[in-house]
Each structure stands twice: as C-alpha cells, then as structure tokens.
Design an enzyme around this catalytic site. Structure first.
Site, mmCIF file in Angstrom:
data_model
loop_
_atom_site.group_PDB
_atom_site.id
_atom_site.type_symbol
_atom_site.label_atom_id
_atom_site.label_comp_id
_atom_site.label_asym_id
_atom_site.label_seq_id
_atom_site.Cartn_x
_atom_site.Cartn_y
_atom_site.Cartn_z
ATOM 1 N N GLU A 44 0.819 -1.216 0.000
ATOM 2 C CA GLU A 44 0.000 0.000 0.000
ATOM 3 C C GLU A 44 0.852 1.266 0.000
ATOM 4 O OE1 GLU A 44 -0.636 -2.666 1.775
ATOM 5 O OE2 GLU A 44 -2.646 -3.271 1.125
ATOM 6 N N GLN A 95 -7.738 -2.599 -1.158
ATOM 7 C CA GLN A 95 -8.651 -3.741 -1.157
ATOM 8 C C GLN A 95 -9.731 -3.548 -0.080
ATOM 9 O OE1 GLN A 95 -7.044 -7.965 -1.171
ATOM 10 N NE2 GLN A 95 -7.646 -7.554 -3.278
ATOM 11 N N PHE A 96 -9.317 -3.031 1.049
ATOM 12 C CA PHE A 96 -10.251 -2.610 2.097
ATOM 13 C C PHE A 96 -9.702 -1.307 2.676
ATOM 14 C CE2 PHE A 96 -11.267 -7.024 1.744
ATOM 15 C CZ PHE A 96 -12.592 -7.153 2.122
ATOM 16 N N ALA A 97 -10.587 -0.435 3.119
ATOM 17 C CA ALA A 97 -10.150 0.832 3.721
ATOM 18 C C ALA A 97 -9.139 0.578 4.830
ATOM 19 C CB ALA A 97 -11.355 1.585 4.292
ATOM 20 N N ASP A 98 -9.360 -0.503 5.577
ATOM 21 C CA ASP A 98 -8.518 -0.823 6.730
ATOM 22 C C ASP A 98 -7.034 -0.919 6.359
ATOM 23 O OD1 ASP A 98 -11.201 -1.878 6.540
ATOM 24 O OD2 ASP A 98 -10.970 -2.660 8.568
ATOM 25 N N PHE A 99 -6.759 -1.369 5.128
ATOM 26 C CA PHE A 99 -5.360 -1.568 4.732
ATOM 27 C C PHE A 99 -4.695 -0.261 4.300
ATOM 28 C CE2 PHE A 99 -7.332 -5.793 3.717
ATOM 29 C CZ PHE A 99 -6.940 -6.349 4.921
ATOM 30 N N HIS A 112 -11.761 -5.533 8.456
ATOM 31 C CA HIS A 112 -12.375 -5.384 7.127
ATOM 32 C C HIS A 112 -13.645 -4.540 7.235
ATOM 33 C CE1 HIS A 112 -9.795 -8.888 6.605
ATOM 34 N NE2 HIS A 112 -9.854 -8.695 5.299
#
Ligand SMILES: Cc1ncc(C[n+]2csc(CCOP(=O)(O)OP(=O)(O)O)c2C)c(N)n1
Ligand SMILES: [Mg+2]
Lengths: 321, 346
Positions: A58, A80-84, A125
C-alpha cells in the site's frame, strides 16, 4: 435497467478511463480478476495498459501514484479494504496531502477505500477512516451514500486536481440500486437535503444516511417530521447546509458509523455549537459506533454501530427535550 | 559556474572522460564549499532548524547526478548536496530554502534539505526515509505510459533507510515493474548514532539485490572515478531496459548526523580505515597525479566558488522574509473546496 452502487463505481471508472488517457487504475487484484469486489470488472480487458495489479504494498502503491500524478497522470488507487490504507498512510497524508502546498505542483489522485462494516467482516475489514483522513490538510474526503453519488462523485474526484479519499461503503455495494446512472449531479462540497422536515435534523453520511431515512420513516408514524441531511463529502463539510437545516428544526442529531472520539460527528456538532448556538433548542446529540474494534459476529456487529433503532431512540429523547 | 541540465547532456555525449571527471569534481568542490558556508551560517544562528551535511559523500553524490541526462529524474536525500549541484541546482535556491526566502522553490513553506523542482525532474524529499523510492517509480511509470522511453530515475538511501518498509516496497515494486531505477544505497556506517550491526544482519547490503531480482553492484564511495564508472554503467543499464540497479557504496560520514551532533560515537578504527578517506582529497590528489589539474587551478576554483557562494548569500539575505498575513493558507489546488476556516482563521 437497474444499477447497483458497486456497478456505478465500475461505470464511473470505465468513463474516466475512456474520457481521459491520463487515468489509470492500480491496486491489488484489480487487473484481469476485476478486483476483490469486482469494482474493476472487465476494465483491464478494455484498457489493458491502464488497469493492472500491484503487489501487496500500500505504501508503494500510493507513492507510485504520487509520482505519476505529479508527472501528469490521474491515477486511481484501489485499496482492497479501507482498513489496509493504514499501511499506505504515510504516503497518503504526508506525501500526497502535502505535495501541492509544498511545491505548487498538483497531485491529482483518487484513492478508493471500500469502507464500513458488513455482517461478519470483523475488526480489520470494516473500518471507517474518513475522520482520520479529513484531519489532514490537503485531502478531499468524500462519502457517497447513493448510487447516483457513487457514480458522479467518483467521476468528479478523478477530475479534481487534488488527492481525493473516496470512501465507498461496502454495505451499500449490492443492495442499493438505482434505475439509471445520473445525467446531472450535485458537486462535491454540497450536502443534500435527503428529506425535508421541521421537528429535528439528522445529519449523517455514507451508509448511516439510510439508517437516518429509516428513522425518519419510523418517527413519521409517531407524528414527527424529521429532516435528513446527507453530507456527501466530509471534507469539505457543507456547514451552510447543516446550519440552514438546524435553523429550520432547532434540533440536531448527528450520526456516523465511525468511532466516537473526534471525527466527523464531533466536527459537525462543534461547528453548529460555535457558529449556530442560538439556532439550537436543545443540546445536540451525537451517535457513533462503540469504542471497541468492530466485532465479527453479526449479533455483536448489529449493535456496535448506530442503527435505525438506536437512532430512533436517541431522536425520541431529543424530540421530547 | 553551475552546470545546467543541457550542458550535462552535451557533456555526456561529447566530452572526454577527463572532462567528465573534472566536471563532477567541480560539483564536489562546490558542494563542500557551499556546506562549509552553511556551517558558518548555522553557527552564526542564521538558519532556523537543522543543517545536515554530506561531507565525505560528495564524490558519490556528484557522480550519480553527472551520470544522468536531460529529462532524467533525481530524488536526492539529506547528504546529496553534490548531486543537487551536479543536477543543476542553483546554490541561491538551496540557500533560499535554508534561509526561508519566499522566492525559493519551497517559498519558505518547507526548509533545508526538503527542496526540489518537480517540473525539472528534481523531486523534493520528504523526511520519511524510503518514501521517495515509489515516487520515483511513479514518474517512471508515467513516462512509460506516455511512450517516453529512456528516462532513468535515480535516488539514494542510507544504510539505516534500508530497514524501512518503504525501501522494501519501493524496490520490490520497481523490480516487478522492471523500471529504470538506479537506487544507490549509501552505507556510511551509521544511521544517526546507530551502527550497521543494529540495522541489518546480512553480510553485505548488496546481497539484497538477489532477493529483489535486480542487478547489484558494490562500490568504494570515496573514489570519484570509480563512482563515475560504476554509476555510469548502472544508469546506462537501467536506460537500456535491464530494470532496477542497486548500487551499494561504502564510505564514512565525515560529519555529525547534523551540525548539532559531535559524532563522538564514531569508531576511531573506522575513521582510520580506507572508508574514512575524504573523497575530495582523494579526488584532488588523483587530478594532480594525472596532471589533469594543478595546485594553482584548484585554489583558483576554490576561490571562485567561495565568491560565488558569498555573493549568493548576500543576494538571498537581502530577500524579503515571508509575510504570514499575506500567505495563502490553502492546501488544495481546488480552491472552491477549501474549508472556509482555511481563509478566515489561518
Ligand atoms: C521513517 C523515518 N524514521 C526516522 C527518521 C529520522 N531520521 C532522519 S535521518 C536518520 C538516520 C538515517 O540514517 P541513514 O539512512 O543511514 O542515512 P544517513 O543519515 O547515514 O545518511 C533518522 C533516524 C526519518 N527521517 N524517517
Ligand atoms: Mg547511514
């Protein structure tokens, strides 16, 4: 014809790629596979040179986007997910967010964050990051709540000359549908009066807008007219629209899916309290998620974030005060 | 006095090896002269914030810049004064950034080593180590997408910087994309006070090249001609499409981490070893030995450069300081999207 929120995101990207050869999409699995959520389905087939897979990096994804943007391109980065996005945080806030101010060179990047909770997604996630990114200068942060906004705001985001954090809500991906893509749109920076009322204002954004609408419908059955304001973008925040609504209703409930410390709801309430105190007939109320990581089990999750039930309960208290 | 990008290209294409060495040498000498003046300004309390010098690293840094051509991209770090000058930076702009002149490239908004001119391919570093690597990658990707071939991107990183995730992600990304990136690892034996034994456990940093699937080379960073040779090869190999080039140069930082630091922790054995040689002295002796210059010319150049820097200081010190009440306190290019408090409250 009917189109989902997720399809609208795909269509907006297809349009951006078709309209402007400077646009490209870079992210994990976005190439031939079409993305973890299929938001880039078939785009690599249509634009093979401009839609491709990144490594799971990222930080380097965003750093690369900055380099390309300052050299004239208009990258779209899919997390892929906001969390990442936390792994790319440094490049987002310190590199992309500061670049224009430091150098005068524009840095047009759109970073798509599949955000927010869905049942069973758990602590990593499900996150809502809009408040974190809005804190930093130099970023535009948008939170579309409708199919039409998902489309038009993404098209507009790619065309803007600044880094945009595009918080698309996963809960809305499949079950939110519209008849067609919009032909005209409210610009980024303008909130929408989703529903008119006179007894109370609920300000929210993203998936919470739909909880707010459900709350308003419930309370209508009890004789109350609730106004719903959809912020659409949290930075900039359309203070005028919020203030105008509170001027009509005198009561403010602000609901967000993010955690309670600081963030968008705190910002809205601060602005109303400092600039529109006299408009309020009662202390404003905030509703947020619980101050724990987002739980995995659907039963736990169902009470972790605000819902139309908890919102209606908070609204009744406020209406009676 | 200061070479432009155009003259650099003419030189690469036409001039003899001797002229190339002399040109890079002059960038080294200018860097040293400039940094010595910076130290005086710092000690005289004329500079806000820190001063970080590249003493002992001028040969490597200048050689890197002099291996680049027009249109190439350069993202220097804190000890790259030699490279910045070699890449065509006007010392006035360097001074403007240190002294906070609004006429400088960073307009007093950013300072000291955080300066550049992106439109010329000279990228302004941010502090976070490793973070410029993927940005260089991005410029190279943009060029490739627009069908512009033959651009090389060069950047440097310290021994300490190789421990960051950004270094790993950036180099791996460049390798996967097979980008024409020249990544120079400057092993100056310390990261601030931390010795390399606390930084990595591999026998040699160049061993990392294999793991990333890129070409790797080692280099004595105190020898100007070796630096020009190896970096010249590396840039040309990158330009020809052989992917990223990792060059690991060994030398010793001949100053504190910054001018506030007395570097008491540096091992005296290292200072006495070949790593501790001063590349400027090594280069001067080599020039004299080969008869490519003489003591009188060297002294004359030094004097000219001192005067050049002095006059630049005089110019920049007369420039206005920034006016906080006239500053444009908006961080977005899309002015219509700036929050209203950006303008009212500052
Ligand atoms: C990510 C990050 N962490 C910490 C720092 C603070 N810092 C600045 S320079 C430095 C030492 C760098 O050592 P090295 O990479 O070996 O380069 P050198 O200073 O020796 O040229 C540190 C720790 C930083 N700039 N970036
Ligand atoms: Mg070091």
């Amino acid at each position: 014809m009917s189109i989902t929120y997720l399809e609208a995101i795909r269509e907006a990207q297809a349009k951006a790629l078709a309209d402007d050869s400077r646009v490209f999409i870079y992210g994990q699995d976005v190439g031939p596979f079409g993305g973890a959520f299929k938001a880039t389905k078939n785009l690599a087939k249509e634009f093979p040179e401009r839609v491709w897979d990144s490594p799971i990096s990222e930080d380097a994804m965003v750093g690369m986007a900055v380099g390309a943007a300052i050299d004239g391109m208009r990258p779209i980065i899919e997390m892929q997910f906001a969390d990442f996005s936390t792994v790319g945080f440094n490049q987002i806030v310190n590199q992309a967010g500061a670049f224009y101010w430091r150098t005068g060179v524009r840095c047009p990047i759109t970073i798509r964050l599949p955000s927010g909770g869905t049942p069973g997604s758990g602590p990593f996630h499900s996150q809502c990051m809009e408040g974190v990114y809005a804190y930093y200068p130099g970023l535009v942060v948008v939170t579309p709540a409708t199919v039409e906004d998902a489309y038009s705001m993404l098209v507009e985001s790619v065309a803007l000359d600044d880094p945009v954090i595009f918080c698309e809500h996963k809960y809305l991906y499949y079950h939110l549908k519209a008849d067609a893509l919009p032909s005209e749109a409210l610009p980024i920076g303008k909130a929408r009066l989703t529903r008119a009322g006179r007894d109370m204002t609920i300000v929210s954004y993203g998936a919470m807008v739909h909880e707010a609408i459900a709350t308003a419908e419930t309370l209508q059955g009890e004789g109350w007219e609730i106004e719903v304001v959809d912020l659409r973008s949290v930075k900039p925040l359309d203070t005028d629209a919020v203030m105008a609504s509170v001027a009509r209703t005198g009561k403010l409930l602000c609901a967000g899916e993010a955690w309670p410390w600081g963030g968008v709801t705190a910002e809205v309430i601060t602005r109303v309290a400092t600039e529109g105190f006299a408009l309020l007939d009662a202390p404003p109320v905030r509703l947020n998620a619980k101050d724990t990581p987002v739980p995995y089990h659907p039963k736990l999750w169902s009470v972790h974030r605000p819902t139309s039930e908890t919102m209606a309960a908070a609204a009744r208290n406020l209406l009676r005060s | 006095m200061v070479e432009t990008a155009e003259s650099r290209t003419a030189e690469m294409q036409g001039r003899s090896w001797k002229d190339r060495v002399l040109q890079a040498f002059r960038s080294m000498m200018m860097a040293r002269t400039f940094e010595e003046k910076l130290t005086s300004l710092y000690r005289g309390g004329k500079i806000q914030g820190g001063v970080y010098l590249g003493r002992g690293q001028e040969a490597l840094s200048a050689a890197l810049a002099h291996s680049l051509r027009d249109g190439d991209v350069f993202a220097p770090l804190i000890r790259d004064t030699g490279g910045r000058i070699g890449f065509g930076e006007d010392v006035k702009d360097a001074l403007r950034t240190y002294l906070g002149s609004p006429l400088g490239p960073m307009r007093a908004r950013d300072g000291n080593v955080h300066r550049g001119n992106p439109k010329r391919g000279y990228l302004p570093m941010m502090s976070h180590l490793g973070s410029m690597i993927p940005v260089v990658n991005g410029v190279l990707v943009a060029r490739r997408m627009r069908g512009i071939n033959g651009t090389v991107g060069a950047t440097t990183i310290g021994d300490g910087g190789t421990s960051t995730g950004a270094f790993h992600e950036g180099l791996n990304q460049a390798a996967v994309e097979k980008l024409p990136l020249v990544l120079v690892v400057v092993n100056n034996q310390y990261a601030y006070s931390t010795p390399t034994s606390r930084q990595f456990a591999c026998a040699d940093l160049v061993d990392k090249a294999v793991g990333y699937g890129v070409d790797g080379r080692s280099l004595d960073g105190t020898n100007l001609e070796k630096c020009l040779e190896v970096l010249g090869d590396a840039t040309e190999r990158a330009r020809e499409g052989h992917g990223p080039q990792l060059v690991v140069a060994s030398l010793l930082r001949l100053c504190g981490h910054g001018e506030h630091d007395d570097a008491h922790y540096v091992d005296p054995q290292l200072k006495a070893s070949p790593l501790g040689r001063d590349c400027l002295e090594v280069a001067e002796s080599a020039l004299l030995e080969k008869g490519w210059s003489d003591a009188v010319s060297l002294e004359r150049w030094r004097e000219e450069m001192r005067e050049h820097v002095e006059s630049a200081i005089a110019t920049v010190q007369r420039e206005p300081s920034p006016d906080p009440y006239r500053e444009d306190w908006t961080a977005l290019a899309s002015r219509h999207l700036c929050e209203p408090y950006s303008e009212s409250e500052g």
